[in-house]
Design a protein around this motif. Structure first.
Motif, PDB file in Angstrom:
ATOM      1  N   VAL A  60       0.870-110.483 116.630  1.00  0.00           N
ATOM      2  CA  VAL A  60       1.957-110.025 115.759  1.00  0.00           C
ATOM      3  C   VAL A  60       2.277-108.569 116.070  1.00  0.00           C
ATOM      4  N   VAL A  61       3.580-108.254 116.089  1.00  0.00           N
ATOM      5  CA  VAL A  61       4.051-106.882 116.270  1.00  0.00           C
ATOM      6  C   VAL A  61       4.678-106.432 114.957  1.00  0.00           C
ATOM      7  N   GLU A  62       4.303-105.246 114.485  1.00  0.00           N
ATOM      8  CA  GLU A  62       4.979-104.670 113.324  1.00  0.00           C
ATOM      9  C   GLU A  62       6.030-103.689 113.825  1.00  0.00           C
ATOM     10  N   ILE A  63       7.197-103.749 113.191  1.00  0.00           N
ATOM     11  CA  ILE A  63       8.335-102.907 113.553  1.00  0.00           C
ATOM     12  C   ILE A  63       8.521-101.899 112.428  1.00  0.00           C
ATOM     13  N   ARG A  64       8.377-100.595 112.744  1.00  0.00           N
ATOM     14  CA  ARG A  64       8.486 -99.555 111.724  1.00  0.00           C
ATOM     15  C   ARG A  64       9.571 -98.539 112.092  1.00  0.00           C
ATOM     16  N   PHE A  70      15.720-101.599 110.400  1.00  0.00           N
ATOM     17  CA  PHE A  70      15.742-101.848 111.838  1.00  0.00           C
ATOM     18  C   PHE A  70      17.127-102.337 112.247  1.00  0.00           C
ATOM     19  N   ASP A  71      18.047-101.398 112.386  1.00  0.00           N
ATOM     20  CA  ASP A  71      19.410-101.711 112.768  1.00  0.00           C
ATOM     21  C   ASP A  71      19.607-101.401 114.258  1.00  0.00           C
ATOM     22  N   PHE A  72      20.837-101.513 114.712  1.00  0.00           N
ATOM     23  CA  PHE A  72      21.142-101.308 116.124  1.00  0.00           C
ATOM     24  C   PHE A  72      20.663 -99.939 116.602  1.00  0.00           C
ATOM     25  N   TYR A  76      17.734 -99.277 119.485  1.00  0.00           N
ATOM     26  CA  TYR A  76      18.087 -98.822 120.831  1.00  0.00           C
ATOM     27  C   TYR A  76      18.070 -97.313 121.035  1.00  0.00           C
ATOM     28  N   THR A  77      17.683 -96.551 120.017  1.00  0.00           N
ATOM     29  CA  THR A  77      17.574 -95.103 120.180  1.00  0.00           C
ATOM     30  C   THR A  77      16.101 -94.751 120.329  1.00  0.00           C
ATOM     31  N   LYS A  78      15.751 -94.203 121.468  1.00  0.00           N
ATOM     32  CA  LYS A  78      14.357 -93.874 121.753  1.00  0.00           C
ATOM     33  C   LYS A  78      13.788 -92.975 120.658  1.00  0.00           C
ATOM     34  N   GLY A  79      12.595 -93.328 120.211  1.00  0.00           N
ATOM     35  CA  GLY A  79      11.903 -92.523 119.217  1.00  0.00           C
ATOM     36  C   GLY A  79      12.268 -92.826 117.770  1.00  0.00           C
ATOM     37  N   GLN A  80      13.178 -93.776 117.534  1.00  0.00           N
ATOM     38  CA  GLN A  80      13.610 -94.090 116.167  1.00  0.00           C
ATOM     39  C   GLN A  80      12.740 -95.149 115.490  1.00  0.00           C
ATOM     40  N   THR A  81      11.897 -95.839 116.274  1.00  0.00           N
ATOM     41  CA  THR A  81      11.096 -96.933 115.725  1.00  0.00           C
ATOM     42  C   THR A  81       9.728 -96.946 116.379  1.00  0.00           C
ATOM     43  N   GLU A  82       8.710 -97.216 115.559  1.00  0.00           N
ATOM     44  CA  GLU A  82       7.354 -97.425 116.066  1.00  0.00           C
ATOM     45  C   GLU A  82       7.098 -98.928 116.137  1.00  0.00           C
ATOM     46  N   TYR A  83       6.397 -99.349 117.180  1.00  0.00           N
ATOM     47  CA  TYR A  83       6.022-100.753 117.342  1.00  0.00           C
ATOM     48  C   TYR A  83       4.495-100.799 117.439  1.00  0.00           C
ATOM     49  N   LEU A  84       3.867-101.536 116.537  1.00  0.00           N
ATOM     50  CA  LEU A  84       2.419-101.590 116.477  1.00  0.00           C
ATOM     51  C   LEU A  84       1.945-103.004 116.804  1.00  0.00           C
ATOM     52  N   VAL A  85       1.137-103.111 117.876  1.00  0.00           N
ATOM     53  CA  VAL A  85       0.635-104.413 118.291  1.00  0.00           C
ATOM     54  C   VAL A  85      -0.832-104.277 118.703  1.00  0.00           C
ATOM     55  N   PRO A  86      -1.715-105.059 118.148  1.00  0.00           N
ATOM     56  CA  PRO A  86      -1.453-106.000 117.070  1.00  0.00           C
ATOM     57  C   PRO A  86      -1.111-105.272 115.777  1.00  0.00           C
ATOM     58  N   ALA A  87      -0.294-105.909 114.966  1.00  0.00           N
ATOM     59  CA  ALA A  87       0.159-105.302 113.712  1.00  0.00           C
ATOM     60  C   ALA A  87      -1.045-105.009 112.813  1.00  0.00           C
ATOM     61  N   PRO A  88      -1.063-103.831 112.205  1.00  0.00           N
ATOM     62  CA  PRO A  88      -2.163-103.484 111.302  1.00  0.00           C
ATOM     63  C   PRO A  88      -1.959-104.112 109.911  1.00  0.00           C
ATOM     64  N   ILE A  89      -2.033-105.429 109.873  1.00  0.00           N
ATOM     65  CA  ILE A  89      -1.858-106.164 108.619  1.00  0.00           C
ATOM     66  C   ILE A  89      -3.065-107.067 108.399  1.00  0.00           C
ATOM     67  N   ASP A  90      -3.190-107.556 107.194  1.00  0.00           N
ATOM     68  CA  ASP A  90      -4.283-108.468 106.854  1.00  0.00           C
ATOM     69  C   ASP A  90      -4.306-109.626 107.849  1.00  0.00           C
ATOM     70  N   PRO A  91      -5.474-109.977 108.388  1.00  0.00           N
ATOM     71  CA  PRO A  91      -5.558-111.072 109.361  1.00  0.00           C
ATOM     72  C   PRO A  91      -5.046-112.410 108.821  1.00  0.00           C
ATOM     73  N   VAL A  92      -5.177-112.645 107.528  1.00  0.00           N
ATOM     74  CA  VAL A  92      -4.671-113.889 106.939  1.00  0.00           C
ATOM     75  C   VAL A  92      -3.142-113.915 106.993  1.00  0.00           C
ATOM     76  N   ILE A  93      -2.513-112.775 106.715  1.00  0.00           N
ATOM     77  CA  ILE A  93      -1.051-112.681 106.786  1.00  0.00           C
ATOM     78  C   ILE A  93      -0.591-112.888 108.234  1.00  0.00           C
ATOM     79  N   ALA A  94      -1.292-112.247 109.170  1.00  0.00           N
ATOM     80  CA  ALA A  94      -0.940-112.402 110.583  1.00  0.00           C
ATOM     81  C   ALA A  94      -1.069-113.865 111.017  1.00  0.00           C
ATOM     82  N   ALA A  95      -2.167-114.510 110.634  1.00  0.00           N
ATOM     83  CA  ALA A  95      -2.380-115.912 111.016  1.00  0.00           C
ATOM     84  C   ALA A  95      -1.326-116.820 110.393  1.00  0.00           C
TER      85      ALA A  95
END
Length: 194
Positions: A60-64, A70-72, A76-95
């Motif tokens: 799972v990837v979290e988009i922050r 998370f709009d256009f 597409y603007t460098k530095g406007q969004t962080e992408y975390l993989v694997p997402a730092p979320i509860d493993p049950v939610i990820a599964a």
């Protein structure tokens, strides 16, 4: 409410509408791209995505986005969004999100690569938004990012996808969804595997 175009991509036509005026403007904007518009309940929460490769969910990837949604521009603007993989979320939610992504993939009758998008609300429920049958495939796209977390390089991912599409095409396979089973009169799938 959220508006979006049913066949669009890259977050084009997505609007979060808080009143009648913003809904009217959003419908007009979406109408530039397509005649049909999807309306969805707005769900406040964390945005995650699950890539599916040949029926198996990837990490799972979290988009922050740093500001707003998370709009256009955020996409597409460098530095406007962080992408975390694997997402730092509860493993049950990820599964749960991974299982739902695999179920959507199978139900729609997909092959190759797809990506399912979710919002995880404050109670930890992953709300399925959509499955993207032609996800971005650049070296910085979400699906290659997720595959890379499993040790699959961008180049290898592209090769896996191409070999799968070629195999389906050579065999003249048909892909059947659970909702619409295949029959003998169904033509072979396209060579892109979808």
């Amino acid at each position: 409410v959220v508006t979006k175009t049913p066949n669009g991509g890259s977050t084009i036509g997505i609007h979060i509408c808080k009143d009648a005026d913003s809904l009217s403007a959003a419908l007009e904007d979406c109408g530039q791209f397509e005649d049909d518009v999807l309306l969805e309940q707005f769900i406040d929460g964390r945005e995650i995505t699950v890539a599916v490769l040949d029926g198996a969910a990837l990490p799972v990837v979290e988009i922050r986005p740093l500001t707003g949604h998370f709009d256009f521009e955020a996409k597409y603007t460098k530095g406007q969004t962080e992408y975390l993989v694997p997402a730092p979320i509860d493993p049950v939610i990820a599964a749960t999100a991974q299982q739902h992504a695999e179920l959507a993939y199978k139900t729609v009758g997909l092959s190759g690569i797809a990506r399912a998008d979710f919002i995880v609300d404050a109670e930890g429920t992953p709300w399925f938004l959509e499955i993207n049958t032609i996800p971005g495939m650049t070296a910085t796209s979400l699906t290659p990012m997720s595959a890379n977390a499993t040790g699959v390089s961008f180049e290898d991912l592209v090769e896996i996808a191409l070999k799968g599409a070629q195999l389906h095409n050579e065999r003249g396979d048909t892909i059947a969804s659970e909702a619409n089973p295949s029959d003998a009169d169904t033509p072979p799938i396209a060579s892109n595997g979808h």
